[in-house]
Motif scaffolding. Structure first.
Motif, PDB file in Angstrom:
ATOM      1  N   GLY A 207      12.196  22.702  -6.364  1.00 40.79           N
ATOM      2  CA  GLY A 207      12.803  21.516  -5.761  1.00 40.79           C
ATOM      3  C   GLY A 207      13.699  20.781  -6.726  1.00 40.79           C
ATOM      4  N   ARG A 208      13.322  20.786  -8.008  1.00 37.99           N
ATOM      5  CA  ARG A 208      14.163  20.112  -9.007  1.00 37.99           C
ATOM      6  C   ARG A 208      15.495  20.839  -9.186  1.00 37.99           C
ATOM      7  NH1 ARG A 208      11.307  16.125 -11.397  1.00 37.99           N
ATOM      8  NH2 ARG A 208       9.021  16.279 -11.381  1.00 37.99           N
ATOM      9  N   TYR A 209      15.463  22.174  -9.193  1.00 41.82           N
ATOM     10  CA  TYR A 209      16.731  22.912  -9.308  1.00 41.82           C
ATOM     11  C   TYR A 209      17.582  22.728  -8.052  1.00 41.82           C
ATOM     12  CZ  TYR A 209      15.443  25.141 -13.684  1.00 41.82           C
ATOM     13  OH  TYR A 209      15.128  25.366 -14.998  1.00 41.82           O
ATOM     14  N   ALA A 210      16.928  22.665  -6.892  1.00 37.47           N
ATOM     15  CA  ALA A 210      17.677  22.382  -5.671  1.00 37.47           C
ATOM     16  C   ALA A 210      18.292  20.987  -5.747  1.00 37.47           C
ATOM     17  CB  ALA A 210      16.757  22.505  -4.454  1.00 37.47           C
ATOM     18  N   GLY A 211      17.536  20.043  -6.323  1.00 36.17           N
ATOM     19  CA  GLY A 211      18.070  18.701  -6.503  1.00 36.17           C
ATOM     20  C   GLY A 211      19.255  18.679  -7.448  1.00 36.17           C
ATOM     21  N   LEU A 212      19.213  19.527  -8.488  1.00 39.89           N
ATOM     22  CA  LEU A 212      20.346  19.612  -9.413  1.00 39.89           C
ATOM     23  C   LEU A 212      21.605  20.064  -8.685  1.00 39.89           C
ATOM     24  CD1 LEU A 212      20.391  21.012 -13.005  1.00 39.89           C
ATOM     25  CD2 LEU A 212      22.070  21.815 -11.378  1.00 39.89           C
ATOM     26  N   VAL A 213      21.454  21.081  -7.829  1.00 44.77           N
ATOM     27  CA  VAL A 213      22.609  21.574  -7.074  1.00 44.77           C
ATOM     28  C   VAL A 213      23.134  20.491  -6.136  1.00 44.77           C
ATOM     29  CG1 VAL A 213      23.394  23.269  -5.383  1.00 44.77           C
ATOM     30  CG2 VAL A 213      21.865  23.973  -7.245  1.00 44.77           C
ATOM     31  N   ARG A 214      22.217  19.804  -5.437  1.00 44.33           N
ATOM     32  CA  ARG A 214      22.647  18.741  -4.523  1.00 44.33           C
ATOM     33  C   ARG A 214      23.350  17.627  -5.284  1.00 44.33           C
ATOM     34  NH1 ARG A 214      17.486  19.693  -2.281  1.00 44.33           N
ATOM     35  NH2 ARG A 214      16.651  17.876  -3.383  1.00 44.33           N
ATOM     36  N   PHE A 215      22.812  17.269  -6.456  1.00 49.70           N
ATOM     37  CA  PHE A 215      23.438  16.226  -7.258  1.00 49.70           C
ATOM     38  C   PHE A 215      24.814  16.656  -7.750  1.00 49.70           C
ATOM     39  CE2 PHE A 215      24.114  14.718 -11.692  1.00 49.70           C
ATOM     40  CZ  PHE A 215      24.425  13.399 -11.388  1.00 49.70           C
ATOM     41  N   ALA A 216      24.930  17.911  -8.201  1.00 50.15           N
ATOM     42  CA  ALA A 216      26.190  18.385  -8.781  1.00 50.15           C
ATOM     43  C   ALA A 216      27.320  18.427  -7.767  1.00 50.15           C
ATOM     44  CB  ALA A 216      25.982  19.763  -9.397  1.00 50.15           C
ATOM     45  N   VAL A 217      27.005  18.643  -6.486  1.00 55.68           N
ATOM     46  CA  VAL A 217      28.072  18.783  -5.483  1.00 55.68           C
ATOM     47  C   VAL A 217      28.338  17.489  -4.724  1.00 55.68           C
ATOM     48  CG1 VAL A 217      27.639  21.252  -5.214  1.00 55.68           C
ATOM     49  CG2 VAL A 217      26.485  19.638  -3.687  1.00 55.68           C
ATOM     50  N   ARG A 218      27.667  16.405  -5.070  1.00 54.50           N
ATOM     51  CA  ARG A 218      28.000  15.114  -4.462  1.00 54.50           C
ATOM     52  C   ARG A 218      29.450  14.754  -4.790  1.00 54.50           C
ATOM     53  NH1 ARG A 218      23.835  11.362  -3.196  1.00 54.50           N
ATOM     54  NH2 ARG A 218      21.734  12.217  -3.499  1.00 54.50           N
ATOM     55  N   PRO A 219      30.166  14.093  -3.890  1.00 56.13           N
ATOM     56  CA  PRO A 219      31.549  13.698  -4.200  1.00 56.13           C
ATOM     57  C   PRO A 219      31.659  12.874  -5.485  1.00 56.13           C
ATOM     58  CG  PRO A 219      31.116  13.429  -1.855  1.00 56.13           C
ATOM     59  CD  PRO A 219      29.804  13.790  -2.492  1.00 56.13           C
ATOM     60  N   GLY A 220      30.711  11.937  -5.685  1.00 55.92           N
ATOM     61  CA  GLY A 220      30.757  11.138  -6.910  1.00 55.92           C
ATOM     62  C   GLY A 220      30.551  11.975  -8.151  1.00 55.92           C
ATOM     63  N   SER A 221      29.644  12.941  -8.084  1.00 58.14           N
ATOM     64  CA  SER A 221      29.392  13.822  -9.233  1.00 58.14           C
ATOM     65  C   SER A 221      30.602  14.693  -9.518  1.00 58.14           C
ATOM     66  CB  SER A 221      28.167  14.699  -8.971  1.00 58.14           C
ATOM     67  OG  SER A 221      27.004  13.918  -8.812  1.00 58.14           O
ATOM     68  N   LEU A 222      31.256  15.184  -8.482  1.00 56.73           N
ATOM     69  CA  LEU A 222      32.441  16.017  -8.678  1.00 56.73           C
ATOM     70  C   LEU A 222      33.571  15.226  -9.320  1.00 56.73           C
ATOM     71  CD1 LEU A 222      32.418  18.041  -5.326  1.00 56.73           C
ATOM     72  CD2 LEU A 222      31.808  18.875  -7.604  1.00 56.73           C
ATOM     73  N   LEU A 223      33.721  13.957  -8.930  1.00 54.72           N
ATOM     74  CA  LEU A 223      34.728  13.117  -9.576  1.00 54.72           C
ATOM     75  C   LEU A 223      34.382  12.877 -11.045  1.00 54.72           C
ATOM     76  CD1 LEU A 223      35.561  10.378  -6.899  1.00 54.72           C
ATOM     77  CD2 LEU A 223      37.168  11.991  -7.948  1.00 54.72           C
ATOM     78  N   LEU A 224      33.099  12.581 -11.319  1.00 55.49           N
ATOM     79  CA  LEU A 224      32.668  12.423 -12.712  1.00 55.49           C
ATOM     80  C   LEU A 224      32.932  13.690 -13.515  1.00 55.49           C
ATOM     81  CD1 LEU A 224      29.202  10.572 -12.808  1.00 55.49           C
ATOM     82  CD2 LEU A 224      31.349   9.844 -13.850  1.00 55.49           C
TER      83      LEU A 224
END
Length: 393
Positions: A207-224
């Protein structure tokens, strides 16, 4: 993005042992030196093992494994705890560094360096997440600034130390010395560091690795991430351009190293990031860093014909980057809260992916001035992207 910067994890009163922060800062310097030491060692390694594949064996495999390792260890430290990953990772790095010093061929060297990079990647995301959890906000800002200085100074000190040691002991002795220092630091970490008493949400490792993927592809994360690629990418790119330019101007290797070292004091501008963040906010502090870095690069492009002007402008540029690193660490940590390990994992992956891409700045058109102008423009665009990614509350 605002939904993940709200409530911090519950922290029970538990101050870290005395000496923990200096130990982490010193360890950060030694760990990052393993990355940059390869730059001056290519020629002695080629003379010993043969020139074929030396660059890939010393640098490419290490850099790729190092960047990917961030994505592996961030969730692991969220799941198993900071201390365990820190201590076991340092022990693995120590053994891998000794193995590098014994490599009989470039093939074995490539494998040993990749393992070394993978082990080295345990440190930065875990240490940064540890500081975010174990220290109160005021001390946390100073500690992150200090560790940021260590990360940046390793880029210059690593080359100086490797050059000096290899002249005395050969390239194998350089890595052997690194292994001995890391062994001492591993023992110190085992004795000094204790786990922050933080209540983390119960979650499976998958679940933590799935959370990493979800976090990485958020629009805000992609802009960062788009902005973050430039932070070290431009730093490596500028120095990759500067060396050949100064060599063509008939400066000696020692004089070129002095020009590089002239910017070392500017790295202490990282200590200003905390007070500026209190006054301006973290997103504006990051934007200021991008703007100062772009101004420094623009100055280098215009003043390239004057050695004094070039040095002064390079100091301004490095000061901007020094402000940027702790500010970006804070932005990634806040964005991923309470899973700071995940935030530091993506932060490190993007940061050092950008560093790898920065070496290709020598392919940019327009000579030194044109290439520096392109990099200056990228810093301005990156600043706009990062500022647009800020939380709206």
């Amino acid at each position: 993005m605002s939904a993940i910067v709200s409530t911090p994890p519950a922290v029970r009163p538990s101050a870290p042992r005395a000496g923990t922060v200096p130990l982490l800062v010193g360890t950060a310097l030694v760990v990052l030196i393993q990355l940059y030491a390869s730059i001056p060692l290519r020629q002695p390694v080629a003379a010993d093992l043969g020139p074929e594949g030396v660059t890939a064996a010393l640098a490419a495999g290490y850099s790729f494994a190092y960047a990917v390792g961030f994505l592996i260890y961030g969730p692991l430290s969220d799941h198993f705890g900071r201390r365990r990953i820190l201590v076991y990772g340092l022990a693995a790095l120590t053994l891998a560094t000794f193995a590098v010093s014994l490599a009989p061929s470039t093939g074995v060297l490539a494998v040993a360096r990749a393992v070394q990079g993978l082990a080295a990647a345990t440190f930065a995301p875990t240490a940064l997440a540890y500081l975010g959890e174990a220290l109160p906000p005021q001390r946390r800002a100073r500690a992150i600034a200090a560790i940021s200085i260590a990360f940046l100074t390793a880029g210059i000190l690593g080359q100086v130390a490797a050059t000096s040691l290899s002249a005395l002991t050969g390239w194998r002795g350089t890595f052997l010395a690194g292994g001995l220092v890391l062994a001492v630091l591993t023992l110190a970490a085992f004795v000094v560091i204790r786990e922050p008493e933080v209540d983390r949400p119960g979650q499976s490792l998958a679940g933590r690795y799935a959370g990493l993927v979800r976090f990485a592809v958020r629009p805000g994360s992609l802009l960062l991430a788009a902005g973050h690629l430039v932070v070290l990418g431009g730093f490596v790119g500028m120095y990759s351009l500067l060396g050949p330019y100064l060599a063509q101007a008939e400066l000696s290797a020692g004089e070129i190293m002095l020009v590089r070292a002239a910017a070392l004091p500017a790295l202490f501008c990282s200590l200003l990031a905390g007070p500026l963040a209190v006054r301006l906010g973290v997103p504006r502090t990051a934007l200021l860093g991008f703007t100062v870095a772009a101004a420094g690069l623009g100055g280098e492009a215009v003043l390239g014909g004057s050695l004094a002007g070039l040095v002064i402008a390079s100091v301004v540029f490095v000061a901007g980057v020094a402000l940027l690193v702790p500010a970006m660490i804070a932005l990634w940590g806040a964005a991923a809260h309470p899973a700071r390990g995940t935030g530091m994992a993506v932060n490190g992956f993007v940061l050092f992916l950008g560093a790898g891409l920065g070496s290709y700045a020598v392919e940019l058109p327009g000579g030194l001035a044109g290439a520096l102008g392109v990099l200056a423009g990228l810093y301005l665009v990156a600043g706009a992207a990062v500022y647009a990614a800020r939380p709206r509350r």
